[in-house]
Design a protein around this motif. Structure first.
Motif, PDB file in Angstrom:
ATOM      1  N   GLY A 145     100.949  -3.635  90.288  1.00 59.43           N
ATOM      2  CA  GLY A 145     101.096  -2.245  90.646  1.00 59.43           C
ATOM      3  C   GLY A 145      99.780  -0.870  89.699  1.00 59.43           C
ATOM      4  O   GLY A 145      99.677   0.162  90.142  1.00 59.43           O
ATOM      5  N   ARG A 146     100.585  -1.349  87.974  1.00 59.46           N
ATOM      6  CA  ARG A 146     100.419   0.143  87.091  1.00 59.46           C
ATOM      7  C   ARG A 146      99.185  -0.376  86.818  1.00 59.46           C
ATOM      8  O   ARG A 146      98.543   0.348  86.254  1.00 59.46           O
ATOM      9  N   MET A 147      97.815  -1.973  87.276  1.00 60.06           N
ATOM     10  CA  MET A 147      97.173  -2.031  86.687  1.00 60.06           C
ATOM     11  C   MET A 147      95.768  -0.161  87.575  1.00 60.06           C
ATOM     12  O   MET A 147      94.722   0.031  87.104  1.00 60.06           O
ATOM     13  N   VAL A 148      96.459  -0.877  89.169  1.00 62.45           N
ATOM     14  CA  VAL A 148      95.842   0.451  89.848  1.00 62.45           C
ATOM     15  C   VAL A 148      95.932   1.786  89.989  1.00 62.45           C
ATOM     16  O   VAL A 148      95.275   2.932  89.798  1.00 62.45           O
ATOM     17  N   ALA A 170      93.919   5.740  88.725  1.00 59.45           N
ATOM     18  CA  ALA A 170      94.186   7.352  89.298  1.00 59.45           C
ATOM     19  C   ALA A 170      95.112   7.919  88.290  1.00 59.45           C
ATOM     20  O   ALA A 170      94.993   9.648  88.560  1.00 59.45           O
ATOM     21  N   LEU A 171      96.186   7.570  87.270  1.00 63.42           N
ATOM     22  CA  LEU A 171      96.573   8.611  86.935  1.00 63.42           C
ATOM     23  C   LEU A 171      95.203   9.353  85.945  1.00 63.42           C
ATOM     24  O   LEU A 171      95.358  10.257  85.488  1.00 63.42           O
ATOM     25  N   VAL A 172      95.096   9.035  85.396  1.00 65.72           N
ATOM     26  CA  VAL A 172      93.819   8.914  84.288  1.00 65.72           C
ATOM     27  C   VAL A 172      92.940  10.220  85.587  1.00 65.72           C
ATOM     28  O   VAL A 172      92.511  11.049  84.436  1.00 65.72           O
ATOM     29  N   TYR A 173      92.745   9.738  86.066  1.00 60.35           N
ATOM     30  CA  TYR A 173      91.538  10.316  87.278  1.00 60.35           C
ATOM     31  C   TYR A 173      91.858  11.751  88.127  1.00 60.35           C
ATOM     32  O   TYR A 173      91.492  12.614  87.932  1.00 60.35           O
ATOM     33  N   GLY A 174      93.663  11.894  88.023  1.00 54.33           N
ATOM     34  CA  GLY A 174      94.351  13.104  87.986  1.00 54.33           C
ATOM     35  C   GLY A 174      94.456  14.098  86.916  1.00 54.33           C
ATOM     36  O   GLY A 174      94.264  14.764  87.287  1.00 54.33           O
ATOM     37  N   VAL A 175      94.599  13.435  85.930  1.00 55.64           N
ATOM     38  CA  VAL A 175      94.345  14.447  84.445  1.00 55.64           C
ATOM     39  C   VAL A 175      93.403  14.572  84.417  1.00 55.64           C
ATOM     40  O   VAL A 175      92.680  16.535  84.187  1.00 55.64           O
ATOM     41  N   ALA A 235     107.077  -1.537  81.663  1.00 52.23           N
ATOM     42  CA  ALA A 235     106.173  -1.150  82.925  1.00 52.23           C
ATOM     43  C   ALA A 235     105.451   1.042  83.075  1.00 52.23           C
ATOM     44  O   ALA A 235     104.307   0.815  82.938  1.00 52.23           O
ATOM     45  N   ALA A 236     107.283   1.676  82.588  1.00 46.79           N
ATOM     46  CA  ALA A 236     107.109   2.885  82.405  1.00 46.79           C
ATOM     47  C   ALA A 236     106.063   3.020  81.125  1.00 46.79           C
ATOM     48  O   ALA A 236     105.087   4.519  81.147  1.00 46.79           O
ATOM     49  N   LEU A 237     106.116   2.740  80.227  1.00 46.61           N
ATOM     50  CA  LEU A 237     106.499   3.270  78.881  1.00 46.61           C
ATOM     51  C   LEU A 237     103.901   2.810  78.875  1.00 46.61           C
ATOM     52  O   LEU A 237     103.596   3.535  78.524  1.00 46.61           O
ATOM     53  N   PHE A 238     103.796   1.188  79.558  1.00 52.74           N
ATOM     54  CA  PHE A 238     101.888   0.925  80.147  1.00 52.74           C
ATOM     55  C   PHE A 238     101.417   2.943  80.891  1.00 52.74           C
ATOM     56  O   PHE A 238     100.416   3.109  80.730  1.00 52.74           O
ATOM     57  N   LEU A 239     102.248   2.805  81.677  1.00 54.37           N
ATOM     58  CA  LEU A 239     101.800   4.213  83.054  1.00 54.37           C
ATOM     59  C   LEU A 239     101.573   4.881  81.876  1.00 54.37           C
ATOM     60  O   LEU A 239     100.679   5.392  81.984  1.00 54.37           O
ATOM     61  N   ARG A 240     102.669   5.582  80.616  1.00 52.19           N
ATOM     62  CA  ARG A 240     102.831   6.867  80.089  1.00 52.19           C
ATOM     63  C   ARG A 240     101.351   7.016  78.890  1.00 52.19           C
ATOM     64  O   ARG A 240     100.749   8.167  79.252  1.00 52.19           O
ATOM     65  N   GLU A 241     100.495   5.633  78.906  1.00 49.44           N
ATOM     66  CA  GLU A 241      99.327   5.558  77.809  1.00 49.44           C
ATOM     67  C   GLU A 241      98.044   6.396  78.648  1.00 49.44           C
ATOM     68  O   GLU A 241      97.674   6.651  77.956  1.00 49.44           O
ATOM     69  N   PHE A 242      98.588   6.013  80.106  1.00 43.82           N
ATOM     70  CA  PHE A 242      97.480   6.744  80.388  1.00 43.82           C
ATOM     71  C   PHE A 242      97.815   8.637  81.466  1.00 43.82           C
ATOM     72  O   PHE A 242      96.894   8.829  82.454  1.00 43.82           O
ATOM     73  N   GLU A 263      98.132  10.738  78.884  1.00 42.89           N
ATOM     74  CA  GLU A 263      97.146  11.781  78.424  1.00 42.89           C
ATOM     75  C   GLU A 263      98.397  13.191  77.939  1.00 42.89           C
ATOM     76  O   GLU A 263      97.615  14.100  77.591  1.00 42.89           O
ATOM     77  N   GLY A 264      99.254  13.101  77.721  1.00 45.77           N
ATOM     78  CA  GLY A 264      99.993  13.639  76.950  1.00 45.77           C
ATOM     79  C   GLY A 264     100.557  15.178  78.639  1.00 45.77           C
ATOM     80  O   GLY A 264     101.284  15.748  77.546  1.00 45.77           O
ATOM     81  N   LEU A 265     100.198  14.641  79.350  1.00 49.68           N
ATOM     82  CA  LEU A 265     101.332  15.987  79.884  1.00 49.68           C
ATOM     83  C   LEU A 265     102.349  15.634  80.808  1.00 49.68           C
ATOM     84  O   LEU A 265     102.945  14.030  80.828  1.00 49.68           O
ATOM     85  N   PRO A 266     103.329  16.629  81.557  1.00 49.35           N
ATOM     86  CA  PRO A 266     104.251  16.444  81.638  1.00 49.35           C
ATOM     87  C   PRO A 266     104.633  15.157  82.619  1.00 49.35           C
ATOM     88  O   PRO A 266     103.329  15.081  83.530  1.00 49.35           O
ATOM     89  N   TRP A 267     105.079  14.094  82.674  1.00 48.62           N
ATOM     90  CA  TRP A 267     105.170  13.512  83.366  1.00 48.62           C
ATOM     91  C   TRP A 267     106.280  12.623  83.622  1.00 48.62           C
ATOM     92  O   TRP A 267     107.247  12.272  83.041  1.00 48.62           O
TER      93      TRP A 267
END
Length: 503
Positions: free
Chosen positions: A354-357, A361-366, A449-456, A458-462
């Motif tokens: 899940g975190r891979m996909v 998408a997170l970086v694409y959104g940013v 898992a959350a910390l992994f996602l935070r890496e993507f 790019e510092g935005l509120p999330w």
């Protein structure tokens, strides 16, 4: 048929002759307040005592009336919103049981030009009832008897319309709002419950796009595997590489002309079936992995409701969808995957797909959609089921105010959320040896898992919403029925509404 038909709830000023009536029963200082109920049905209190009426929320008793008619008494406890929601759900289920006795309800019939009187119910609302209680009641009525079945048998009779009898015209608005909450939840349930031999990524994203096309102002785009490869979506392609059904990326965009506030990007996990890949799951319980796209389903249901409500916020939804299967082309533990935007991940366990996909998408959104604010939703970690059980979602957020706003939105719509920590002591564990980041860092699973996602992000509120526990239920409770629950869909709608009000 998707979307599943729901009970229609409406507000009327006068009761209808011949329609079965339900009367709410609250707690009193010294027990249930039976006198108003007896007066409403024109029966003796002794009859109510004989049939054992109770004021406990959701307790429903049938009241026999002259000429073969009947009514219902439903307990509402102290009258809190959650108790009204439980009462509404219980009434919807009681109606189905009554209809099932003879194929239709007893009593005189009234021709409304639609379904027979047997499929109607009216509820006498007490004077002074609040808007929160009414919206909760409407939500319970709409969702409490939700049913999804793939069958060749005729659909059984059910409650089709509930009439709320009151002189207060201002209650129409909260009922209308609750109808949209219910529609978002029910669509998310439909998508989660659909069997995975039908629900591959193409079907899942294509159906969502078709439904979005029926809502004015909501646009949908489905990206195929060639587009994903051309644009470097390595995470989605890696997870979907083991399946004969290629992955997809769904994009939904809501751009009202009068939008205010931040541009919100929602990301929902859309794994239409999860074997675990090479890191194969145990066979027991694997059939339930058809619901592993519940985060994506919640985002889709919410987006349709946001557009129908005309909320004045720019919202983009991204749902990366793939099947995580086992084959000669599956991705492997030890692989290094390059995500959209260039960051690389060292794979430790293919069942952490899940975190891979979501990372893509997170970086694409940013970068592509220029998000101001990110919220993702996923059935991400079994650790959250251990931490919070099966009825509460976890909220990880970089901003305490964002966490609070999401939890408050959940409170207003009857979904429970709990704040979870992004523990900085585990940040270093997310760093990779062969790659930029480690897919499966040691430590508490939900946190890492959350910390992994935070890496993507790019510092935005999330904020990350982990719904691994409440996304699926094994039994009925309140307005929830066994199966996919649609959890998070209406919280997202209400959260967007709060952004619109903030301006």
């Amino acid at each position: 048929m998707i979307p599943t038909s729901l009970v229609e709830v409406d507000v009327v000023r006068r009761p209808r002759d011949g329609v079965p009536t339900a009367v709410p029963l609250p707690d009193g200082e010294s027990g249930p307040e039976l006198a108003p109920v007896a007066e409403a049905f024109e029966v003796d209190i002794a009859l109510l005592e004989a049939i054992g009426v109770k004021s406990a929320a959701g307790d429903v008793r049938t009241v026999p009336l002259p000429e073969g008619r009947f009514g219902w008494v439903v307990g509402i406890g102290s009258g809190e919103a959650a108790q009204w929601r439980t009462a509404g759900a219980a009434l919807a289920r009681a109606t189905r049981e009554k209809l099932g006795e003879t194929g239709e309800a007893e009593g005189d019939t009234v021709d409304f030009g639609e379904p027979s009187e047997a499929e109607y119910l009216q509820i006498r609302l007490p004077a002074g009832i609040g808007q929160d209680a009414v919206s909760a009641l409407a939500l319970g009525l709409a969702l409490g008897d939700y049913r999804f079945r793939v069958t060749g048998q005729p659909a059984p009779p059910r409650l089709r319309k509930a009439l709320l009898v009151t002189d207060d015209e201002e209650l129409r608005e909260p009922v209308a709002r609750a109808r949209e909450w219910a529609a978002a939840t029910a669509l998310a349930r439909d998508l989660a419950n659909s069997p995975s031999n039908v629900k591959d990524p193409d079907w899942f994203t294509g159906l969502a796009a078709r439904l979005a096309g029926e809502v004015d102002g909501l646009t949908a785009t489905v990206r195929d595997e060639k587009w994903l490869a051309d644009h470097g979506f390595g995470g989605i392609l890696a997870v979907g590489g083991g399946s004969a059904s290629p992955p997809r990326l769904l994009e939904l965009a809501w751009r009202p002309a009068d939008a205010t506030g931040p541009h919100l990007v929602l990301v929902g996990k859309g794994i239409t079936f999860d074997t675990g890949g090479i890191s194969l799951k145990p066979a027991e319980g694997m059939h339930l992995m058809r619901t592993d796209m519940s985060g994506g389903a919640a985002v889709i249901g919410a987006m349709l409701a946001v557009a129908r409500l005309g909320l004045r916020v720019r919202v983009t939804a991204l749902v990366p969808s793939a099947e995580n299967h086992l084959s000669g082309s599956s991705y492997r533990p030890g692989d290094v995957v390059r995500h959209y935007g260039g960051k690389t991940t060292e794979v430790g366990n293919t069942d952490a797909e899940g975190r891979m996909v979501m990372a893509d998408a997170l970086v694409y959104g940013v970068r592509h959609h220029e998000a101001d604010l990110l919220v993702d939703v996923a059935t991400l970690t079994g650790a959250m089921k251990v931490a919070l059980g099966l009825r509460t979602g976890g909220v990880f957020a970089t901003d305490p105010d964002l966490s609070r706003r999401l939890r408050d939105a959940g409170d207003r719509v009857g979904e429970a959320w709990w704040p979870m920590p992004l523990i900085e002591d585990h940040t270093e564990a997310v760093r990779g040896e062969l790659a930029d980041v480690n897919q499966t860092p040691p430590g508490p699973g939900g946190v890492t898992a959350a910390l992994f996602l935070r890496e993507f992000t790019e510092g935005l509120p999330w904020a990350h919403l982990d719904i691994a526990g409440p996304a699926r239920a094994d039994k009925n409770y309140a307005e929830v029925v066994a199966g996919g629950t649609g959890f998070a869909a209406r919280s997202l709608v209400e959260f967007v509404a709060s952004l619109a009000e903030q301006g």
